[in-house]
Design a protein around this motif. Structure first.
Motif, short mmCIF file in Angstrom:
data_model
loop_
_atom_site.label_atom_id
_atom_site.label_comp_id
_atom_site.label_asym_id
_atom_site.label_seq_id
_atom_site.Cartn_x
_atom_site.Cartn_y
_atom_site.Cartn_z
N ASP A 11 0.86 -1.18 0.00
CA ASP A 11 0.00 0.00 0.00
C ASP A 11 0.90 1.23 0.00
O ASP A 11 1.72 1.40 0.90
N LEU A 12 0.75 2.08 -1.02
CA LEU A 12 1.55 3.30 -1.11
C LEU A 12 0.63 4.50 -0.97
O LEU A 12 -0.28 4.69 -1.77
N TYR A 21 -2.31 0.60 -4.58
CA TYR A 21 -2.31 -0.69 -3.90
C TYR A 21 -1.88 -1.76 -4.91
O TYR A 21 -2.40 -1.81 -6.02
N PHE A 22 -0.93 -2.60 -4.51
CA PHE A 22 -0.48 -3.72 -5.33
C PHE A 22 -0.68 -4.99 -4.53
O PHE A 22 -0.22 -5.09 -3.39
N LYS A 23 -1.38 -5.95 -5.11
CA LYS A 23 -1.65 -7.21 -4.42
C LYS A 23 -1.20 -8.36 -5.31
O LYS A 23 -1.53 -8.39 -6.50
N ASN A 24 -0.44 -9.29 -4.75
CA ASN A 24 0.08 -10.41 -5.51
C ASN A 24 -0.03 -11.69 -4.67
O ASN A 24 0.28 -11.68 -3.49
N GLU A 44 -4.43 -1.23 -7.94
CA GLU A 44 -5.53 -0.28 -7.74
C GLU A 44 -4.95 1.08 -7.43
O GLU A 44 -3.91 1.18 -6.78
N ALA A 45 -5.61 2.14 -7.90
CA ALA A 45 -5.18 3.50 -7.61
C ALA A 45 -6.40 4.36 -7.37
O ALA A 45 -7.43 4.22 -8.05
N ARG A 59 -8.65 0.25 -11.64
CA ARG A 59 -8.34 -1.10 -11.17
C ARG A 59 -7.92 -1.95 -12.37
O ARG A 59 -8.55 -1.89 -13.42
N ILE A 60 -6.87 -2.72 -12.20
CA ILE A 60 -6.46 -3.73 -13.18
C ILE A 60 -6.38 -5.05 -12.43
O ILE A 60 -5.59 -5.19 -11.51
#
Length: 102
Positions: A11-12, A21-24, A44-45, A59-60
């Motif tokens: 989370d930035l 937000y980057f989720k992996n 997500e931004a 969102r991607i």
């Protein structure tokens, strides 16, 4: 059989108006004759255009465009394999507007 699940969430908060937000997630099913690494990622931004009133977001999902997810289980008695079809990569853009503030 070695089955692993790993995840990474970042989370930035760039500033008061912009957040990313980057989720992996990675799934690995060991000792299988097929490729058993599966990665699921999303980005997500959010950007506040007018604080507490108007927000834009993007969102991607399914960043690596996986088409299926396979699960296998091996025991001394049986073998189980399941394949689930996934929705391909998609992008969502949106605006949120609040009419009233409390």
């Amino acid at each position: 059989v070695t089955n692993n699940k790993m995840f990474l969430d970042i989370d930035l908060n760039i500033n008061d108006k912009f957040n990313m937000y980057f989720k992996n997630e990675k799934y690995f099913f060991g000792n299988l004759p097929i490729d058993s690494n599966f990665y699921f990622s999303s980005i997500e931004a959010d950007y506040d255009i007018i604080p507490k009133t108007l927000r834009a977001h993007g969102r991607i999902h399914n960043l690596f465009n996986n088409d299926s997810f396979n699960v296998s289980s091996l025991t001394g008695v049986s073998t189980f394999t399941s394949q689930t079809q996934l929705i391909g990569r998609y992008v969502m853009l949106g605006l949120d507007y609040r009419f009233w503030q409390f």
